[in-house]
Design a protein around this motif. Structure first.
Motif, short mmCIF file in Angstrom:
data_model
loop_
_atom_site.label_atom_id
_atom_site.label_comp_id
_atom_site.label_asym_id
_atom_site.label_seq_id
_atom_site.Cartn_x
_atom_site.Cartn_y
_atom_site.Cartn_z
N SER A 309 -49.45 -5.50 -40.65
CA SER A 309 -49.33 -6.06 -41.80
C SER A 309 -50.51 -7.10 -42.10
O SER A 309 -50.87 -6.92 -43.30
N ARG A 310 -50.73 -7.80 -41.14
CA ARG A 310 -51.83 -8.79 -41.60
C ARG A 310 -53.13 -8.28 -41.97
O ARG A 310 -53.82 -8.65 -42.79
N TYR A 311 -53.39 -7.13 -41.23
CA TYR A 311 -54.54 -6.43 -41.57
C TYR A 311 -54.70 -5.84 -42.76
O TYR A 311 -55.74 -6.35 -43.65
N VAL A 312 -53.56 -5.20 -43.30
CA VAL A 312 -53.51 -4.50 -44.50
C VAL A 312 -53.64 -5.95 -45.64
O VAL A 312 -54.20 -5.51 -46.85
N ARG A 313 -52.95 -6.87 -45.35
CA ARG A 313 -52.99 -8.05 -46.46
C ARG A 313 -54.36 -8.30 -46.59
O ARG A 313 -54.60 -8.77 -47.87
N LEU A 318 -59.11 -8.83 -50.23
CA LEU A 318 -60.67 -8.65 -50.28
C LEU A 318 -60.81 -7.68 -51.89
O LEU A 318 -61.65 -8.12 -52.86
N TRP A 319 -60.20 -6.56 -51.84
CA TRP A 319 -60.01 -5.67 -52.92
C TRP A 319 -59.60 -6.75 -54.29
O TRP A 319 -60.15 -6.49 -55.45
N ARG A 320 -58.34 -7.40 -54.03
CA ARG A 320 -57.89 -8.03 -55.24
C ARG A 320 -59.06 -9.18 -55.77
O ARG A 320 -59.32 -9.19 -57.12
N ARG A 321 -59.76 -9.69 -54.75
CA ARG A 321 -60.71 -10.81 -55.30
C ARG A 321 -62.08 -10.30 -55.91
O ARG A 321 -62.77 -10.92 -56.70
N LEU A 322 -62.25 -8.92 -55.66
CA LEU A 322 -63.13 -8.30 -56.38
C LEU A 322 -62.83 -7.74 -57.73
O LEU A 322 -63.61 -7.06 -58.40
N ARG A 323 -61.64 -8.38 -58.13
CA ARG A 323 -60.98 -7.77 -59.10
C ARG A 323 -60.78 -6.19 -59.45
O ARG A 323 -60.72 -5.92 -60.56
N PHE A 324 -60.44 -5.69 -58.52
CA PHE A 324 -59.96 -4.18 -58.46
C PHE A 324 -58.34 -4.15 -58.67
O PHE A 324 -57.67 -5.42 -58.27
N SER A 325 -57.86 -3.25 -59.37
CA SER A 325 -56.26 -3.24 -59.29
C SER A 325 -56.02 -1.77 -59.86
O SER A 325 -56.91 -1.11 -60.32
N GLY A 326 -54.63 -1.52 -59.72
CA GLY A 326 -54.08 -0.34 -60.27
C GLY A 326 -53.75 -0.44 -61.78
O GLY A 326 -54.04 -1.51 -62.31
N CYS A 327 -52.90 0.32 -62.19
CA CYS A 327 -52.25 0.33 -63.45
C CYS A 327 -51.16 -0.31 -63.36
O CYS A 327 -50.39 -0.27 -62.41
N VAL A 328 -50.70 -1.26 -64.29
CA VAL A 328 -49.64 -2.32 -64.18
C VAL A 328 -48.47 -1.68 -65.09
O VAL A 328 -48.77 -1.78 -66.27
N ILE A 349 -61.57 2.80 -53.95
CA ILE A 349 -62.25 1.43 -53.19
C ILE A 349 -61.33 0.89 -52.33
O ILE A 349 -61.64 0.51 -51.23
N LEU A 350 -59.79 0.71 -52.60
CA LEU A 350 -58.74 0.34 -51.74
C LEU A 350 -58.82 0.82 -50.32
O LEU A 350 -58.99 0.20 -49.31
N LEU A 351 -58.91 2.15 -50.37
CA LEU A 351 -58.85 3.17 -48.98
C LEU A 351 -60.15 3.02 -48.34
O LEU A 351 -60.32 2.55 -47.29
N TYR A 352 -61.28 2.69 -49.13
CA TYR A 352 -62.49 2.63 -48.62
C TYR A 352 -62.60 1.04 -47.73
O TYR A 352 -63.00 1.04 -46.56
N LYS A 363 -68.90 -9.20 -43.77
CA LYS A 363 -70.24 -8.99 -44.57
C LYS A 363 -69.75 -9.13 -46.18
O LYS A 363 -70.41 -10.08 -46.69
N LEU A 364 -68.83 -8.47 -46.40
CA LEU A 364 -68.44 -8.45 -47.74
C LEU A 364 -67.67 -9.72 -48.18
O LEU A 364 -67.99 -10.14 -49.24
N ASN A 365 -66.83 -9.94 -47.34
CA ASN A 365 -66.47 -11.45 -47.63
C ASN A 365 -67.19 -12.70 -47.87
O ASN A 365 -67.16 -13.42 -48.74
N GLN A 366 -68.59 -12.71 -47.05
CA GLN A 366 -69.39 -13.49 -47.35
C GLN A 366 -70.16 -13.39 -48.76
O GLN A 366 -70.88 -14.53 -49.12
N MET A 367 -70.42 -12.07 -49.01
CA MET A 367 -71.10 -11.79 -50.31
C MET A 367 -70.21 -12.05 -51.65
O MET A 367 -70.83 -11.98 -52.62
N LEU A 368 -69.16 -12.33 -51.54
CA LEU A 368 -68.13 -12.36 -52.69
C LEU A 368 -68.56 -13.21 -53.64
O LEU A 368 -68.64 -12.59 -54.80
#
Length: 480
Positions: A309-313, A318-328, A349-352, A363-368
């Motif tokens: 669960s920690r890994y998935v969170r 990261l996905w959220r902080r890059l402003r990706f989201s599903g339909c709400v 993107i999320l699965l990726y 690396k992506l975390n640092q580039m955020l």
């Protein structure tokens, strides 16, 4: 001409509603409803009817206006009270000549029984949504309408304002109401809702359908609140402002040429079968606007079967902080799968991200902080995580890079999970339709059509996720 149609024509004349002699209204009886036929050829832009706004049944025009306003009601809830009140008046209603044409209720899932919902819609996009509607509408009735019956000074007839009558009124409003203007809000528009837009009897079959290629209506208004074209409630017609028109009236205008003798239909715009069945009570085979949803919770539950669960969170963060989201939606976040089986980019993107190596993830975390917006983030993400010299040239190339072997396997697993919600296979549905398509009860037919449409999309999702769906092999230049 039937007696009720003659009464309606007399009522239209008394209300100042003008209908072109080029249109013939045909009464097909209580089972078939009404249809509209062109007696001569009609061209795009032809004016075929003018309806004064005073003839429309709205909160503002109803005899129940004071009751509704004193109770603090508005919107579709207030319109439902207006409709129930006018129906309770019988012949004394100013809309008696119009209301006698309407069915008691429309055959939309809202008025189906809970057993019917569970047996016919289980697993579809509608099952949960309609149950939520039923709960919300019951609460509306209990909190807003029941007190008017029990304690109000208006002496309302309980038999005309019960929960069944409220649901019936909401079903009529769902399928027949139009947004008129800022003052009137939504309302029932006599004549505009009488063409047989829900059903088209073909080959003597009791199964009816709408042809997306048939003829369409549009309304004109001069309301100053309107700008440009848009769909009314996403349903029958579209507004196109004409500031030379009378602001107190609505006009019905042909938006697609009609041949003499052809039936005239309303247009619904770009609506999938789940939306059509939800609001109007019918479906369209091979509807190009169909979609299937996969909820974010379903995706996360599946990924947690592979990772902690920690890994998935962390990957979700990261996905959220890059402003990706599903339909709400009202109660969930979800991803759309289009009618051709292509998943929403945010899901890819999320699965990726879920399957990124630890090195690429950090690396992506640092580039955020360097990412300005999503459109520029995706090429850079693919550039860095694929060790490329140059970012992908087109979105299509980018999508191929997102479709790693693990992402494709994930999509196929999610397709299996989503398909399992239905219980029965698409082959079973096809056999049922083949055996009894001429005699199937309407609810069963349209629920089967919806389920088949959705399961076919899921099959296309599997095809999209398979390596064979990648039409050409591409060579990418990687860093050395």
């Amino acid at each position: 001409m039937s007696r009720r149609l003659r009464a309606f024509r007399r009522w239209m004349r008394s209300q100042g509603i003008e209908c072109s002699n080029a249109l013939e209204i045909i009464d097909g009886g209580y089972e078939q409803g009404f249809s509209v036929k062109a007696l001569c050829g009609l061209a795009e832009g032809d004016l075929v009817a003018t309806i004064p706004k005073s003839a429309c049944l709205t909160i503002q025009t109803s005899a129940a206006r004071d009751i509704i306003e004193d109770a603090g009601l508005a919107g579709l809830l207030g319109l439902a009270v207006a409709l129930m009140y006018e129906k309770s008046l019988g012949e004394a209603s100013a809309w008696a000549g119009y209301l006698q044409l309407l069915p008691d209720r429309e055959c939309v899932p809202l008025v189906w029984t809970l057993d019917e919902l569970d047996s016919l819609l289980y697993g579809t996009e509608l099952h949960k949504a309609v149950k939520e509607d039923k709960n919300l509408f019951y609460e509306d009735w209990k909190e807003c309408i029941l007190p008017l019956i029990a304690n109000g000074p208006f002496k309302l007839n309980p038999n005309c304002f019960g929960v069944e009558q409220y649901f019936a009124a909401r079903s009529l409003i769902s399928s027949r109401s139009f947004e008129i203007d800022d003052y009137h809000g939504s309302g029932m528009v006599p004549l505009a809702d009488l063409d047989n837009d829900l059903e088209d009897n073909r080959d003597g079959s009791c199964i009816n359908k709408l042809s997306t290629e048939d003829h369409h209506f549009r309304e004109n208004t001069s309301s100053s609140s309107l700008s440009g074209k848009y769909s009314l409630n996403d349903n029958h017609v579209g507004y196109s402002p004409n500031y030379e028109d009378d602001p107190t009236a609505l006009e019905i205008i042909i938006v697609k040429a009609v041949e003499a003798g052809a039936e005239v239909f309303n247009t619904y715009g770009s609506m999938g079968n789940a939306a059509l069945l939800h609001r109007y009570g019918f479906t369209e085979p091979d509807n190009p606007f169909d979609i299937v949803n996969i909820e974010l919770d379903t995706v996360l539950e599946w990924t947690k079967s592979l990772y902690s669960s920690r890994y998935v969170r962390a990957r979700l963060s990261l996905w959220r902080r890059l402003r990706f989201s599903g339909c709400v939606g009202l109660t969930s976040e979800y991803f759309e799968i289009s009618s051709d089986g292509k998943p929403q980019l945010d899901l890819l993107i999320l699965l990726y991200f879920i399957f990124l190596t630890e090195e690429a993830y950090h690396k992506l975390n640092q580039m955020l902080p360097s990412f300005g917006n999503i459109s520029e983030a995706i090429p850079i993400i693919l550039l860095e995580t694929n060790n490329l010299k140059f970012p992908p040239e087109t979105p299509e190339v980018g999508n191929e890079l997102l479709l790693t072997d693990m992402v494709r396997e994930a999509l196929k697993s999610l397709a299996d999970i989503r398909e399992s919600f239905y219980g029965e296979s698409i082959e079973d549905d096809i056999e049922v339709l083949k055996r009894g398509c001429l005699m199937l009860e309407r609810k069963l037919y349209h629920s089967l059509t919806l389920r088949m449409s959705e399961t076919r999309i899921i099959q296309k999702l599997r095809a999209y996720a398979s390596p064979a769906s990648r039409r050409t092999k591409r060579t990418y230049t990687r860093k050395r």
